[in-house]
Design a protein around this motif. Structure first.
Motif: not given
Length: 264
Positions: A124-126, A142-143, A184-185, A190-192
């Motif tokens: 969810g962050t990468s 898209s992943c 480290s998540s 981010t806002e996305d």
């Protein structure tokens, strides 16, 4: 259920062709068209994958009208980035084959327990929108997941709240601090980042609750909508928590949140 390999001609960095070298998803599909879907990542400290955090979770999701896919991602001796590549490939594959699976390509979530929660938080962050120049058509997709569900997750790989076993299996013993920080998540929100449901127990003796609190704080900072549920007591690795009268209510809370996200 029949598993489906994520790469037909061998996964990146594969060391062989046994089951543990070949990432796969096992579909648990519900009736109907245009259904929401959730990819399930069992925990196990990046050293194994717990059965009770796989198929039973998929069956619970099916009961909510949600199709599920249990991911066999690579664990030790495999290290980063293999597991992350596996979950990203799973998201791309499910999205690419949405019509075949009769699911909505814009409603694909990921759910993970413990180290599987770390994997999900990384997903969810990468992520990327796909490589439009790739020869492999699945890699063009898209992943980015559409939502995250984190169950007593490992989040940070540094400091006093890190789960050392997960970190050692993922990065190797004596990993560089910079790499632990990179993965480290809570530092990568981010806002996305997709909307997130989180639950933990306050007395978790294996993965401190601060992991969930750190991620929730980062979501709040970036104004990402989230649900956070911290239960007073409960051992690590509860899964559905059927035998815990209080903690088992996490499934009701999560079902309500999923419906709020139109995953129903």
């Amino acid at each position: 259920m029949t598993e489906k390999l994520l790469w037909m001609h061998g996964a990146p960095y594969a060391l062989g062709n046994a089951d543990e070298d070949c990432p796969a998803i096992t579909p648990y599909l519900v009736e109907g068209d245009n259904r929401p879907a959730v990819i399930v990542c069992p925990g196990g400290g990046y050293g194994t994958r717990a059965y009770h955090e796989g198929e039973p979770i998929a069956q619970w999701l099916n009961g909510l009208g949600i199709s599920a896919f249990v991911l066999r991602y690579r664990v030790a001796p495999y290290q980063y980035p293999c597991a992350l590549l596996d979950v990203q490939r799973a998201i791309r594959t499910v999205r690419f084959k949405a019509e075949q699976f009769r699911i909505n390509s814009d409603q694909i979530g990921v759910l993970g327990f413990s180290a599987g929660g770390h994997l999900v938080s990384n997903a969810g962050t990468s992520y990327d929108k796909g490589n439009k120049e790739a020869e492999d058509v699945i890699e063009q997709v898209s992943c980015r997941p559409d939502l995250l569900v984190l169950c007593y997750p490992v989040i940070t790989l540094q400091g006093p709240f890190a789960h050392e076993g997960s970190r050692d299996n993922l990065l190797g013993k004596g990993a560089e601090l910079a790499q632990a920080e990179q993965l480290s998540s809570e530092l990568n929100v981010t806002e996305d980042t997709p909307p997130t449901f989180i639950w933990h127990t306050s007395d978790d003796a294996a993965v401190p609750v601060e992991n969930s609190l750190l991620f929730a704080a980062a979501l709040s900072k970036h104004k990402v909508l989230f649900d956070l549920h911290v239960y007073a007591k409960g051992r690590h690795g509860l899964g559905l928590a059927d035998d815990e009268e209080h903690t088992r209510s996490w499934t009701d809370a999560c079902a309500s949140w999923l419906a709020f996200q139109d995953f129903k």
